[in-house]
Design a protein around this motif. Structure first.
Motif, short mmCIF file in Angstrom:
data_model
loop_
_atom_site.label_atom_id
_atom_site.label_comp_id
_atom_site.label_asym_id
_atom_site.label_seq_id
_atom_site.Cartn_x
_atom_site.Cartn_y
_atom_site.Cartn_z
N ALA A 7 0.57 14.21 7.47
CA ALA A 7 -0.41 15.14 8.04
C ALA A 7 -1.42 14.44 8.94
O ALA A 7 -1.86 15.00 9.95
CB ALA A 7 -1.12 15.90 6.91
N SER A 8 -1.77 13.20 8.60
CA SER A 8 -2.76 12.47 9.40
C SER A 8 -2.21 12.04 10.76
O SER A 8 -2.98 11.67 11.65
CB SER A 8 -3.23 11.23 8.63
OG SER A 8 -2.15 10.34 8.42
N LEU A 9 -0.88 12.11 10.92
CA LEU A 9 -0.26 11.67 12.17
C LEU A 9 0.42 12.80 12.93
O LEU A 9 0.89 12.60 14.05
CB LEU A 9 0.78 10.57 11.89
CG LEU A 9 0.26 9.29 11.23
CD1 LEU A 9 1.42 8.36 10.93
CD2 LEU A 9 -0.77 8.59 12.11
N SER A 10 0.48 13.98 12.35
CA SER A 10 1.24 15.06 12.96
C SER A 10 0.73 15.45 14.34
O SER A 10 1.52 15.73 15.25
CB SER A 10 1.25 16.28 12.03
OG SER A 10 -0.08 16.70 11.76
N LYS A 11 -0.59 15.46 14.53
CA LYS A 11 -1.14 15.82 15.83
C LYS A 11 -0.79 14.77 16.89
O LYS A 11 -0.50 15.11 18.04
CB LYS A 11 -2.66 15.99 15.75
CG LYS A 11 -3.10 17.25 15.03
CD LYS A 11 -4.61 17.42 15.09
CE LYS A 11 -5.05 18.72 14.41
NZ LYS A 11 -6.53 18.89 14.47
N ARG A 12 -0.80 13.51 16.51
CA ARG A 12 -0.47 12.44 17.46
C ARG A 12 1.01 12.49 17.83
O ARG A 12 1.37 12.21 18.98
CB ARG A 12 -0.83 11.07 16.87
CG ARG A 12 -2.33 10.87 16.66
CD ARG A 12 -2.63 9.53 16.02
NE ARG A 12 -2.32 8.42 16.92
CZ ARG A 12 -2.38 7.13 16.56
NH1 ARG A 12 -2.72 6.81 15.31
NH2 ARG A 12 -2.10 6.18 17.43
N GLY A 29 0.81 -1.21 0.00
CA GLY A 29 0.00 0.00 0.00
C GLY A 29 0.85 1.26 0.00
O GLY A 29 2.08 1.20 0.06
N PRO A 30 0.19 2.41 -0.06
CA PRO A 30 0.93 3.69 -0.05
C PRO A 30 1.68 3.89 1.26
O PRO A 30 1.20 3.52 2.34
CB PRO A 30 -0.18 4.72 -0.24
CG PRO A 30 -1.43 4.04 0.20
CD PRO A 30 -1.28 2.60 -0.14
N ARG A 31 2.86 4.47 1.19
CA ARG A 31 3.71 4.68 2.35
C ARG A 31 3.24 5.91 3.13
O ARG A 31 3.01 6.97 2.56
CB ARG A 31 5.16 4.86 1.91
CG ARG A 31 5.78 3.58 1.38
CD ARG A 31 7.02 3.86 0.53
NE ARG A 31 8.03 4.61 1.23
CZ ARG A 31 9.03 4.08 1.94
NH1 ARG A 31 9.13 2.76 2.05
NH2 ARG A 31 9.93 4.84 2.52
N ILE A 32 3.12 5.75 4.44
CA ILE A 32 2.73 6.84 5.33
C ILE A 32 3.89 7.09 6.29
O ILE A 32 4.25 6.21 7.08
CB ILE A 32 1.45 6.50 6.11
CG1 ILE A 32 0.30 6.21 5.14
CG2 ILE A 32 1.07 7.64 7.06
CD1 ILE A 32 -0.96 5.70 5.83
N LYS A 33 4.45 8.27 6.21
CA LYS A 33 5.57 8.60 7.08
C LYS A 33 5.08 8.82 8.52
O LYS A 33 4.11 9.54 8.75
CB LYS A 33 6.26 9.86 6.57
CG LYS A 33 6.92 9.69 5.22
CD LYS A 33 7.60 10.99 4.78
CE LYS A 33 8.30 10.82 3.44
NZ LYS A 33 8.95 12.09 3.02
N ILE A 34 5.79 8.21 9.47
CA ILE A 34 5.37 8.29 10.88
C ILE A 34 6.22 9.29 11.65
O ILE A 34 5.76 10.31 12.15
CB ILE A 34 5.44 6.90 11.56
CG1 ILE A 34 4.61 5.88 10.78
CG2 ILE A 34 4.93 7.00 13.00
CD1 ILE A 34 4.77 4.46 11.30
N ILE A 35 7.51 9.00 11.78
CA ILE A 35 8.37 9.82 12.63
C ILE A 35 9.82 9.56 12.26
O ILE A 35 10.16 8.48 11.74
CB ILE A 35 8.10 9.53 14.13
CG1 ILE A 35 8.66 10.64 15.01
CG2 ILE A 35 8.63 8.16 14.52
CD1 ILE A 35 8.18 10.54 16.47
#
Length: 421
Positions: free
Chosen positions: A83-88, A67-73
Protein backbone atom coordinates in the motif's frame (compact mmCIF):
# COMPACT_ATOMS: atom_id res chain seq x y z
CA UNK A 1 10.78 -40.75 -7.19
CA UNK A 2 11.34 -37.45 -9.02
CA UNK A 3 14.36 -36.64 -6.91
CA UNK A 4 15.81 -40.12 -7.47
CA UNK A 5 15.17 -39.88 -11.18
CA UNK A 6 16.80 -36.46 -11.33
CA UNK A 7 19.77 -37.72 -9.35
CA UNK A 8 20.28 -40.59 -11.76
CA UNK A 9 19.93 -38.20 -14.69
CA UNK A 10 22.53 -35.88 -13.19
CA UNK A 11 24.96 -38.72 -12.66
CA UNK A 12 24.46 -39.86 -16.22
CA UNK A 13 24.43 -36.25 -17.36
CA UNK A 14 27.85 -35.64 -15.93
CA UNK A 15 29.13 -38.47 -18.04
CA UNK A 16 27.06 -37.51 -21.08
CA UNK A 17 27.27 -33.71 -20.68
CA UNK A 18 23.50 -33.48 -20.20
CA UNK A 19 20.86 -33.89 -17.49
CA UNK A 20 18.94 -31.64 -15.09
CA UNK A 21 19.31 -27.87 -15.08
CA UNK A 22 19.67 -25.83 -11.88
CA UNK A 23 17.83 -22.50 -11.93
CA UNK A 24 20.06 -19.43 -11.46
CA UNK A 25 18.70 -15.96 -10.62
CA UNK A 26 21.23 -13.13 -11.02
CA UNK A 27 21.05 -9.45 -10.05
CA UNK A 28 23.18 -6.43 -10.88
CA UNK A 29 26.36 -6.70 -8.80
CA UNK A 30 26.35 -4.67 -5.61
CA UNK A 31 26.35 -3.13 -3.16
CA UNK A 32 24.78 -0.22 -5.03
CA UNK A 33 25.36 3.43 -4.13
CA UNK A 34 22.92 5.86 -5.68
CA UNK A 35 21.96 9.51 -5.16
CA UNK A 36 18.68 10.81 -3.82
CA UNK A 37 16.51 12.32 -6.53
CA UNK A 38 18.28 10.39 -9.30
CA UNK A 39 17.00 7.37 -11.29
CA UNK A 40 17.75 3.76 -10.40
CA UNK A 41 17.70 0.63 -12.52
CA UNK A 42 18.41 -2.92 -11.34
CA UNK A 43 18.48 -5.82 -13.80
CA UNK A 44 17.52 -9.35 -12.92
CA UNK A 45 17.64 -12.46 -15.09
CA UNK A 46 17.00 -16.16 -14.68
CA UNK A 47 18.83 -18.94 -16.54
CA UNK A 48 19.04 -22.74 -16.54
CA UNK A 49 15.29 -23.11 -15.97
CA UNK A 50 12.64 -25.39 -17.42
CA UNK A 51 9.04 -24.64 -18.29
CA UNK A 52 7.76 -21.65 -20.33
CA UNK A 53 10.36 -19.44 -22.02
CA UNK A 54 8.76 -16.30 -20.56
CA UNK A 55 9.42 -16.18 -16.85
CA UNK A 56 7.71 -14.10 -14.17
CA UNK A 57 9.42 -11.93 -11.57
CA UNK A 58 8.55 -10.42 -8.20
CA UNK A 59 10.46 -7.61 -6.49
CA UNK A 60 10.55 -7.28 -2.72
CA UNK A 61 12.56 -5.05 -0.39
CA UNK A 62 13.50 -4.92 3.27
CA UNK A 63 14.85 -1.85 4.99
CA UNK A 64 17.16 -4.07 7.04
CA UNK A 65 18.80 -7.39 6.31
CA UNK A 66 16.15 -9.37 8.21
CA UNK A 67 13.43 -6.71 8.29
CA UNK A 68 9.80 -7.08 7.23
CA UNK A 69 9.26 -7.78 3.53
CA UNK A 70 7.67 -5.00 1.46
CA UNK A 71 6.27 -6.04 -1.88
CA UNK A 72 7.26 -3.67 -4.70
CA UNK A 73 6.08 -4.87 -8.10
CA UNK A 74 5.37 -8.05 -10.08
CA UNK A 75 5.21 -9.03 -13.74
CA UNK A 76 1.91 -10.85 -13.31
CA UNK A 77 0.09 -9.52 -10.22
CA UNK A 78 -1.17 -5.94 -10.45
CA UNK A 79 -2.30 -6.07 -6.82
CA UNK A 80 1.20 -7.07 -5.69
CA UNK A 81 2.61 -3.64 -4.55
CA UNK A 82 2.46 -2.76 -0.85
CA UNK A 83 0.00 0.00 0.00
CA UNK A 84 2.87 2.39 0.74
CA UNK A 85 4.16 1.95 -2.82
CA UNK A 86 0.97 1.58 -4.85
CA UNK A 87 0.74 5.27 -5.78
CA UNK A 88 4.37 5.33 -6.97
CA UNK A 89 3.75 2.25 -9.09
CA UNK A 90 0.54 3.71 -10.50
CA UNK A 91 2.28 6.99 -11.40
CA UNK A 92 5.17 5.21 -13.11
CA UNK A 93 7.75 6.38 -10.58
CA UNK A 94 8.33 2.69 -9.92
CA UNK A 95 8.09 0.43 -12.97
CA UNK A 96 9.15 -2.93 -14.29
CA UNK A 97 10.42 -3.34 -17.84
CA UNK A 98 10.72 -6.71 -19.50
CA UNK A 99 13.94 -6.83 -21.53
CA UNK A 100 13.84 -10.49 -22.56
CA UNK A 101 11.73 -13.54 -21.80
CA UNK A 102 14.08 -14.22 -18.90
CA UNK A 103 15.25 -10.69 -17.98
CA UNK A 104 13.57 -7.65 -16.42
CA UNK A 105 14.64 -4.26 -15.12
CA UNK A 106 13.29 -2.58 -11.99
CA UNK A 107 13.25 1.19 -12.48
CA UNK A 108 12.72 4.00 -9.99
CA UNK A 109 12.50 7.40 -11.67
CA UNK A 110 13.34 9.48 -8.59
CA UNK A 111 15.01 7.82 -5.63
CA UNK A 112 14.00 8.68 -2.08
CA UNK A 113 16.07 8.21 1.05
CA UNK A 114 13.52 5.61 2.28
CA UNK A 115 14.27 3.47 -0.80
CA UNK A 116 17.54 2.36 0.77
CA UNK A 117 17.62 -1.27 1.81
CA UNK A 118 17.89 -4.82 0.48
CA UNK A 119 16.22 -5.67 -2.83
CA UNK A 120 15.12 -9.19 -3.68
CA UNK A 121 14.35 -10.48 -7.15
CA UNK A 122 12.30 -13.68 -6.94
CA UNK A 123 11.09 -16.04 -9.68
CA UNK A 124 8.16 -18.38 -9.14
CA UNK A 125 9.18 -21.93 -10.05
CA UNK A 126 8.22 -23.45 -13.38
CA UNK A 127 10.71 -26.31 -12.97
CA UNK A 128 9.67 -29.95 -12.64
CA UNK A 129 12.39 -30.39 -10.03
CA UNK A 130 13.53 -27.89 -7.41
CA UNK A 131 17.20 -27.16 -8.04
CA UNK A 132 19.35 -24.02 -7.90
CA UNK A 133 18.42 -20.58 -6.52
CA UNK A 134 15.10 -18.85 -7.15
CA UNK A 135 15.93 -15.41 -5.78
CA UNK A 136 18.86 -13.03 -5.45
CA UNK A 137 19.57 -10.03 -3.24
CA UNK A 138 21.42 -6.73 -3.63
CA UNK A 139 21.88 -3.89 -1.15
CA UNK A 140 21.07 -0.30 -2.11
CA UNK A 141 22.46 2.73 -0.31
CA UNK A 142 20.89 6.12 -1.08
CA UNK A 143 23.09 9.14 -0.36
CA UNK A 144 22.12 12.83 -0.46
CA UNK A 145 22.99 14.89 -3.51
CA UNK A 146 25.95 17.03 -2.41
CA UNK A 147 27.56 17.53 -5.83
CA UNK A 148 28.49 21.18 -6.40
CA UNK A 149 29.74 22.54 -9.74
CA UNK A 150 30.73 26.16 -10.30
CA UNK A 151 32.74 27.90 -13.00
CA UNK A 152 34.43 31.23 -13.66
CA UNK A 153 33.28 33.17 -16.71
CA UNK A 154 36.01 33.21 -19.38
CA UNK A 155 36.83 36.40 -21.31
CA UNK A 156 34.19 36.96 -24.00
CA UNK A 157 36.78 37.91 -26.63
CA UNK A 158 40.32 36.58 -27.04
CA UNK A 159 42.82 37.19 -29.81
CA UNK A 160 43.85 34.35 -32.08
CA UNK A 161 47.10 32.86 -30.82
CA UNK A 162 46.59 33.84 -27.19
CA UNK A 163 45.81 31.50 -24.29
CA UNK A 164 42.34 30.74 -22.91
CA UNK A 165 41.94 29.54 -19.31
CA UNK A 166 38.75 27.71 -18.31
CA UNK A 167 38.33 27.41 -14.52
CA UNK A 168 35.88 24.93 -12.98
CA UNK A 169 35.25 23.76 -9.41
CA UNK A 170 33.74 20.33 -8.63
CA UNK A 171 33.16 19.13 -5.05
CA UNK A 172 30.97 16.77 -3.00
CA UNK A 173 30.73 15.63 0.62
CA UNK A 174 32.56 12.34 0.93
CA UNK A 175 30.31 10.14 3.08
CA UNK A 176 30.61 7.00 0.94
CA UNK A 177 33.38 5.87 -1.47
CA UNK A 178 32.42 7.85 -4.56
CA UNK A 179 34.63 9.48 -7.18
CA UNK A 180 34.54 12.69 -9.21
CA UNK A 181 35.26 13.65 -12.81
CA UNK A 182 35.26 17.02 -14.56
CA UNK A 183 34.63 17.52 -18.28
CA UNK A 184 35.07 20.62 -20.42
CA UNK A 185 33.07 20.85 -23.63
CA UNK A 186 32.23 23.46 -26.26
CA UNK A 187 28.98 23.99 -28.15
CA UNK A 188 28.79 25.35 -31.67
CA UNK A 189 25.23 25.60 -32.88
CA UNK A 190 23.49 22.38 -31.95
CA UNK A 191 26.71 20.36 -31.75
CA UNK A 192 28.62 19.82 -28.51
CA UNK A 193 32.14 18.40 -28.37
CA UNK A 194 34.02 17.15 -25.33
CA UNK A 195 37.48 18.68 -25.03
CA UNK A 196 38.90 16.83 -22.03
CA UNK A 197 37.71 14.72 -19.08
CA UNK A 198 39.72 14.24 -15.90
CA UNK A 199 38.69 11.33 -13.65
CA UNK A 200 37.05 9.46 -12.12
CA UNK A 201 40.27 7.58 -11.34
CA UNK A 202 42.84 10.25 -12.16
CA UNK A 203 42.83 9.38 -15.84
CA UNK A 204 42.60 11.87 -18.72
CA UNK A 205 40.43 11.30 -21.79
CA UNK A 206 40.47 13.80 -24.65
CA UNK A 207 37.89 14.43 -27.33
CA UNK A 208 38.77 13.00 -30.74
CA UNK A 209 39.51 16.42 -32.27
CA UNK A 210 41.65 17.48 -29.32
CA UNK A 211 43.85 14.42 -28.83
CA UNK A 212 46.83 15.73 -30.82
CA UNK A 213 46.67 19.22 -29.30
CA UNK A 214 46.74 17.66 -25.84
CA UNK A 215 49.68 15.42 -26.80
CA UNK A 216 51.53 18.48 -28.17
CA UNK A 217 50.92 20.46 -24.98
CA UNK A 218 48.47 22.81 -26.69
CA UNK A 219 45.86 21.83 -24.09
CA UNK A 220 46.98 21.60 -20.46
CA UNK A 221 45.16 20.44 -17.34
CA UNK A 222 46.10 22.29 -14.15
CA UNK A 223 44.58 20.63 -11.04
CA UNK A 224 44.25 22.91 -8.02
CA UNK A 225 43.11 22.56 -4.42
CA UNK A 226 39.63 21.99 -3.01
CA UNK A 227 38.11 20.78 -6.27
CA UNK A 228 39.51 23.55 -8.48
CA UNK A 229 40.58 22.62 -12.00
CA UNK A 230 41.86 24.74 -14.88
CA UNK A 231 42.00 23.82 -18.54
CA UNK A 232 44.39 26.00 -20.55
CA UNK A 233 43.98 26.09 -24.31
CA UNK A 234 47.19 27.55 -25.74
CA UNK A 235 47.28 29.58 -28.93
CA UNK A 236 43.58 29.51 -29.64
CA UNK A 237 42.35 29.39 -33.22
CA UNK A 238 39.21 30.87 -34.71
CA UNK A 239 37.74 27.36 -34.68
CA UNK A 240 37.87 27.48 -30.86
CA UNK A 241 34.95 29.90 -30.76
CA UNK A 242 31.83 28.66 -29.00
CA UNK A 243 29.89 28.30 -25.77
CA UNK A 244 32.01 26.58 -23.12
CA UNK A 245 30.55 24.27 -20.48
CA UNK A 246 31.86 22.48 -17.42
CA UNK A 247 30.39 19.17 -16.25
CA UNK A 248 30.96 17.58 -12.85
CA UNK A 249 30.02 13.92 -12.38
CA UNK A 250 29.96 11.68 -9.31
CA UNK A 251 30.73 8.00 -9.87
CA UNK A 252 30.69 4.72 -7.99
CA UNK A 253 32.86 1.70 -8.74
CA UNK A 254 30.84 -1.48 -8.33
CA UNK A 255 31.73 -5.13 -8.10
CA UNK A 256 32.42 -6.39 -11.57
CA UNK A 257 34.72 -3.46 -12.36
CA UNK A 258 32.08 -1.13 -13.79
CA UNK A 259 32.09 2.63 -13.31
CA UNK A 260 28.54 3.87 -12.72
CA UNK A 261 27.55 7.52 -13.14
CA UNK A 262 25.25 8.35 -10.19
CA UNK A 263 24.74 12.12 -10.57
CA UNK A 264 26.03 14.95 -12.75
CA UNK A 265 25.70 18.69 -13.08
CA UNK A 266 26.60 20.96 -16.01
CA UNK A 267 27.33 24.69 -15.85
CA UNK A 268 27.54 26.98 -18.85
CA UNK A 269 30.75 28.98 -18.52
CA UNK A 270 30.15 31.54 -21.26
CA UNK A 271 30.54 32.38 -24.93
CA UNK A 272 34.05 32.99 -26.25
CA UNK A 273 34.73 34.75 -29.56
CA UNK A 274 38.17 34.63 -31.17
CA UNK A 275 39.39 37.74 -32.98
CA UNK A 276 41.16 36.67 -36.20
CA UNK A 277 44.75 37.85 -36.57
CA UNK A 278 43.94 39.49 -39.89
CA UNK A 279 41.42 41.76 -38.20
CA UNK A 280 44.02 43.59 -36.11
CA UNK A 281 47.19 42.95 -38.14
CA UNK A 282 48.57 46.04 -39.88
CA UNK A 283 51.80 46.79 -41.72
CA UNK A 284 53.30 50.11 -42.71
CA UNK A 285 56.35 50.92 -44.85
CA UNK A 286 58.12 54.25 -44.23
CA UNK A 287 61.28 56.06 -45.15
CA UNK A 288 63.23 58.86 -43.56
CA UNK A 289 61.25 61.20 -45.76
CA UNK A 290 57.79 62.26 -44.66
CA UNK A 291 56.46 61.84 -48.19
CA UNK A 292 55.51 58.60 -49.92
CA UNK A 293 58.43 58.93 -52.33
CA UNK A 294 62.16 59.08 -51.85
CA UNK A 295 64.84 60.49 -54.17
CA UNK A 296 68.37 59.13 -53.93
CA UNK A 297 71.56 59.62 -55.86
CA UNK A 298 73.57 56.67 -57.15
CA UNK A 299 75.84 55.10 -54.54
CA UNK A 300 73.72 56.13 -51.57
CA UNK A 301 72.08 53.69 -49.14
CA UNK A 302 68.35 53.18 -49.27
CA UNK A 303 66.82 52.70 -45.81
CA UNK A 304 63.19 51.74 -45.31
CA UNK A 305 61.34 50.68 -42.16
CA UNK A 306 58.54 48.07 -41.93
CA UNK A 307 56.32 48.45 -38.86
CA UNK A 308 53.98 45.62 -37.84
CA UNK A 309 51.17 45.94 -35.28
CA UNK A 310 48.68 43.39 -34.00
CA UNK A 311 46.64 42.74 -30.85
CA UNK A 312 48.34 39.35 -30.51
CA UNK A 313 51.81 40.27 -31.77
CA UNK A 314 53.71 38.23 -29.09
CA UNK A 315 51.91 35.07 -30.25
CA UNK A 316 52.87 35.52 -33.89
CA UNK A 317 55.86 34.26 -35.85
CA UNK A 318 56.38 36.71 -38.71
CA UNK A 319 57.78 36.21 -42.17
CA UNK A 320 58.82 39.65 -43.45
CA UNK A 321 59.53 40.32 -47.11
CA UNK A 322 60.44 43.47 -49.03
CA UNK A 323 59.29 43.62 -52.63
CA UNK A 324 60.41 45.99 -55.36
CA UNK A 325 57.83 46.45 -58.11
CA UNK A 326 56.21 43.19 -56.92
CA UNK A 327 59.42 41.14 -57.07
CA UNK A 328 60.82 39.57 -53.90
CA UNK A 329 63.92 41.46 -52.87
CA UNK A 330 64.74 40.00 -49.46
CA UNK A 331 62.92 37.86 -46.87
CA UNK A 332 63.37 37.18 -43.17
CA UNK A 333 61.80 33.81 -42.46
CA UNK A 334 59.88 33.24 -39.23
CA UNK A 335 62.96 31.41 -37.90
CA UNK A 336 65.02 34.59 -38.34
CA UNK A 337 67.00 33.37 -41.35
CA UNK A 338 67.41 36.06 -44.03
CA UNK A 339 67.29 35.14 -47.70
CA UNK A 340 68.36 37.86 -50.15
CA UNK A 341 67.71 37.91 -53.88
CA UNK A 342 70.24 40.71 -54.47
CA UNK A 343 73.44 39.09 -53.21
CA UNK A 344 75.86 37.41 -55.56
CA UNK A 345 74.89 34.02 -54.16
CA UNK A 346 71.32 34.76 -55.05
CA UNK A 347 72.23 35.30 -58.65
CA UNK A 348 70.58 38.73 -58.83
CA UNK A 349 70.70 40.21 -62.33
CA UNK A 350 71.98 43.66 -63.22
CA UNK A 351 73.69 46.16 -60.98
CA UNK A 352 71.25 46.34 -58.07
CA UNK A 353 72.58 47.33 -54.65
CA UNK A 354 73.04 44.68 -52.01
CA UNK A 355 70.11 44.44 -49.60
CA UNK A 356 70.09 43.53 -45.91
CA UNK A 357 67.22 43.11 -43.46
CA UNK A 358 67.31 43.20 -39.69
CA UNK A 359 64.87 43.25 -36.81
CA UNK A 360 65.36 46.42 -34.81
CA UNK A 361 62.57 46.01 -32.26
CA UNK A 362 59.21 44.42 -31.57
CA UNK A 363 57.41 44.52 -34.89
CA UNK A 364 60.13 46.71 -36.49
CA UNK A 365 62.20 45.57 -39.48
CA UNK A 366 64.74 47.71 -41.34
CA UNK A 367 65.69 47.28 -44.98
CA UNK A 368 69.00 48.66 -46.23
CA UNK A 369 70.12 48.66 -49.87
CA UNK A 370 73.71 49.86 -50.17
CA UNK A 371 75.16 51.45 -53.31
CA UNK A 372 71.90 52.05 -55.13
CA UNK A 373 71.80 52.50 -58.87
CA UNK A 374 69.09 53.38 -61.31
CA UNK A 375 67.88 49.78 -61.27
CA UNK A 376 66.96 50.12 -57.57
CA UNK A 377 64.20 52.59 -58.24
CA UNK A 378 60.60 51.44 -58.03
CA UNK A 379 57.67 50.85 -55.69
CA UNK A 380 58.77 49.16 -52.44
CA UNK A 381 56.26 47.28 -50.32
CA UNK A 382 56.58 45.25 -47.13
CA UNK A 383 54.69 41.96 -47.00
CA UNK A 384 53.92 40.22 -43.71
CA UNK A 385 52.85 36.63 -43.28
CA UNK A 386 51.77 35.86 -39.69
CA UNK A 387 52.04 32.27 -38.45
CA UNK A 388 50.70 30.68 -35.27
CA UNK A 389 52.10 27.47 -33.83
CA UNK A 390 49.43 24.80 -33.47
CA UNK A 391 51.16 22.90 -30.70
CA UNK A 392 51.86 24.00 -27.14
CA UNK A 393 54.89 25.88 -25.93
CA UNK A 394 56.20 22.94 -23.92
CA UNK A 395 56.56 20.68 -26.94
CA UNK A 396 57.53 23.25 -29.52
CA UNK A 397 54.48 22.23 -31.52
CA UNK A 398 56.39 19.63 -33.50
CA UNK A 399 56.76 22.11 -36.39
CA UNK A 400 53.02 22.41 -36.88
CA UNK A 401 52.13 25.94 -37.98
CA UNK A 402 49.31 27.62 -39.79
CA UNK A 403 49.36 30.96 -41.57
CA UNK A 404 46.85 33.17 -39.76
CA UNK A 405 47.05 36.24 -41.99
CA UNK A 406 48.93 38.01 -44.76
CA UNK A 407 49.14 41.77 -45.24
CA UNK A 408 51.07 44.05 -47.63
CA UNK A 409 51.87 47.70 -46.96
CA UNK A 410 51.16 50.67 -49.15
CA UNK A 411 54.11 51.34 -51.48
CA UNK A 412 56.98 53.74 -50.97
CA UNK A 413 58.21 55.08 -54.30
CA UNK A 414 62.01 55.19 -54.62
CA UNK A 415 63.68 57.19 -57.35
CA UNK A 416 67.38 57.20 -58.14
CA UNK A 417 68.58 60.37 -59.91
CA UNK A 418 70.43 60.07 -63.19
CA UNK A 419 73.90 61.64 -63.17
CA UNK A 420 74.58 63.80 -66.21
CA UNK A 421 77.88 63.19 -67.89
Amino acid sequence: MKMDKCFLTVVVGVLMLGGCSARVVTLSPGPLIRVEGQPLSIRCDVTEYSGPREQDFEWIMTSEANGPRIKIISTFDTAFPHASLSKRVASGDISLVRLEDNEVELKIAELKALDAGFYWCETPSTDSVIAGNYKAQVQLTVIPNTLQVSALTPPPIVSEGSDLTLSCNVTRQLTYPTYLSVTWSVKRGTTSEDILTFGPQGDVVTGVKYARRYADGGIRLVPGKNGAFELVISRVMTSDEGIYECNGTEWTHEDGGKWIKIVESTREMGTVAVTPTGQSLSVKATSSSSSSSLLLTPGETLTLLCSVASDNLPALALEVSWLADGRDLITMERSGVVISNTSSSGGAPGNRGEASLERTGSGEYRLAVRGVSGEDGGAYTCRIRAFIEKGGRSSGGGGRWHMAAEKTSSPVTVKVAQISE
